[in-house]
Design an enzyme around this catalytic site. Structure first.
Site, mmCIF file in Angstrom:
data_model
loop_
_atom_site.group_PDB
_atom_site.id
_atom_site.type_symbol
_atom_site.label_atom_id
_atom_site.label_comp_id
_atom_site.label_asym_id
_atom_site.label_seq_id
_atom_site.Cartn_x
_atom_site.Cartn_y
_atom_site.Cartn_z
ATOM 1 N N CYS A 79 5.108 -31.869 36.005
ATOM 2 C CA CYS A 79 5.496 -30.494 36.305
ATOM 3 C C CYS A 79 4.554 -29.513 35.602
ATOM 4 O O CYS A 79 4.374 -29.597 34.375
ATOM 5 C CB CYS A 79 6.932 -30.245 35.851
ATOM 6 N N HIS B 224 12.623 -21.555 37.718
ATOM 7 C CA HIS B 224 11.609 -20.501 37.718
ATOM 8 C C HIS B 224 11.847 -19.554 38.876
ATOM 9 O O HIS B 224 12.621 -19.828 39.788
ATOM 10 C CB HIS B 224 10.202 -21.097 37.824
ATOM 11 N N ASN C 253 13.674 -18.807 44.698
ATOM 12 C CA ASN C 253 14.180 -19.848 45.595
ATOM 13 C C ASN C 253 14.645 -20.987 44.711
ATOM 14 O O ASN C 253 13.838 -21.556 43.972
ATOM 15 C CB ASN C 253 13.083 -20.353 46.537
ATOM 16 N N HIS D 68 12.995 -28.616 31.449
ATOM 17 C CA HIS D 68 12.894 -28.902 32.880
ATOM 18 C C HIS D 68 14.262 -29.112 33.521
ATOM 19 O O HIS D 68 14.458 -28.762 34.683
ATOM 20 C CB HIS D 68 12.024 -30.147 33.076
ATOM 21 N N CYS E 178 6.098 -27.582 32.517
ATOM 22 C CA CYS E 178 6.509 -28.314 31.323
ATOM 23 C C CYS E 178 5.349 -28.374 30.338
ATOM 24 O O CYS E 178 4.209 -28.643 30.722
ATOM 25 C CB CYS E 178 6.964 -29.723 31.685
ATOM 26 N N GLN F 295 9.707 -15.800 40.845
ATOM 27 C CA GLN F 295 8.411 -15.165 41.058
ATOM 28 C C GLN F 295 8.561 -13.651 41.023
ATOM 29 O O GLN F 295 9.659 -13.111 41.225
ATOM 30 C CB GLN F 295 7.814 -15.614 42.390
ATOM 31 N N HIS G 234 11.543 -27.255 38.308
ATOM 32 C CA HIS G 234 11.677 -26.529 37.049
ATOM 33 C C HIS G 234 12.284 -25.151 37.313
ATOM 34 O O HIS G 234 11.911 -24.474 38.277
ATOM 35 C CB HIS G 234 10.291 -26.371 36.408
#
Length: 359
Positions: A68, A184, A171, A131, A71, A186, A182
């Site tokens: 990932c 997250h 998303n 994660h 990570c 944007q 992971h």
């Protein structure tokens, strides 16, 4: 909050938001630059007047794999976030849909074949170095740090030349397009106001000019008075299923004070938001027998024009009814733009109110 900003070896910026000072940020990844520099552009659809963002290089972006990039223990040529464990990190997207080599050129073409550069900024925000979690399962202090990072990036990106609209979004789940597991989201800084936001802004302007005041404040007061679609409410925020909900599960989260964007929130409003926003996301995880994949987007004021007309709010929605049942957009919906809702907003609100938030 403690922000530390630095530059990665390929020239991209990274910002660490830590809840305590003293974490060294000296290591940097040795990732090679992308094979080709990002080249994005805008083309106008002559039949609708809409601008379409052309970014074919995005097909090469990172996807689910053995390591990932968010990570810190991934190989040095994979990780995007060096320097050891972090609370929240924001960095320039390696494959941005905006910006790149064509972003500084001049508009090209007129009439039916109008195009333009696509300046702006695309950033990735990682909610934790862990994660195996979600934003809904982070402690309130970490959700508060995420909100601080959203607000800080909104304020900074709004100051950039050519930026018209900053959008924070997420998303969550591969079923709705997340390319990484992971936790997250944007942050996009658009060089134009995207069409759906533009329509909302034009509606707000018409209502204001007609002497009706803020349409969003009126919607909020109406939903609070009716109560049937309210999912949760606090001192500074109200979450409700909209009267004209489009998606199987959809919640709008409104600031109860008329405020333009995340950067304008007071400290107690941010604290309150952390609690209520996390509770909404937890309800999406528990309302059915398995967590719902969802999309979330923050609707903020444009960077410059008519900011006083905007009212800060979030939209959280899922196209899933349950296990294997998905709302598929039909040709009439995608081709004609005539959305057909198959949901019962009042029943959805009741189900979300009953969903556990403490498990």
């Amino acid at each position: 909050m403690h922000r530390t900003s630095t530059t990665l070896t390929d020239g991209r910026s990274i910002h660490y938001y830590d809840e305590r000072p003293g974490r060294p940020r000296v290591d940097v990844p040795r990732r090679p630059a992308p094979a080709a520099a990002p080249v994005s552009s805008l083309r106008r659809d002559p039949t609708t007047g809409e601008w379409i963002l052309m970014a074919p290089h995005r097909r090469r972006r990172s996807a689910l794999g053995p390591h990932c990039p968010l990570c810190t223990d991934s190989p040095r040529d994979v990780t995007e976030v060096p320097g050891g464990p972090y609370d929240v990190a924001v960095f320039d997207n390696r494959y941005p849909a905006l910006g790149g080599a064509a972003a500084t050129g001049a508009a090209d073409g007129t009439g039916l074949l109008a195009s333009a550069p696509a300046p702006g900024r695309c950033e990735v925000i990682s909610y934790a170095s862990d994660h195996g979690t979600t934003l809904a399962r982070l402690p309130l202090s970490r959700v508060r740090t995420v909100i601080h990072a959203w607000a800080d990036r909104t304020e900074e990106l709004n100051r950039l030349d050519g930026v018209e609209q900053v959008v924070c979004f997420e998303n969550s789940g591969a079923q709705v397009g997340a390319s990484l597991e992971h936790p997250h989201g944007q942050i996009y800084a658009y060089p134009w106001i995207p069409d759906r936001f533009r329509l909302m802004h034009e509606t707000a302007r018409r209502e204001h000019e007609a002497g009706e005041g803020c349409v969003f404040c009126r919607v909020l007061r109406t939903e609070e008075d009716v109560e049937r679609r309210v999912v949760a409410r606090s001192a500074h925020w109200t979450a409700f299923v909209p009267f004209a909900a489009r998606w199987p599960f959809e919640v709008h989260l409104y600031a109860r004070r008329h405020v333009p964007d995340l950067a304008a929130l007071e400290e107690e409003e941010r604290d309150d938001l952390a609690d209520l926003y996390r509770s909404v996301l937890r309800r999406f995880e528990t309302v059915l027998d398995r967590p719902l994949p969802f999309m979330a987007v923050w609707v903020q004021a444009p960077a410059r024009q008519d900011r006083e007309l905007a009212h800060l709010r979030a939209q959280v929605f899922s196209d899933h009814w349950g296990s294997g049942a998905v709302k598929r957009m039909a040709a009439g919906e995608l081709g004609a733009g005539a959305f057909v809702s198959e949901t019962d907003p009042e029943r959805v609100a009741e189900a979300l109110r009953r969903a556990p938030v403490t498990t």
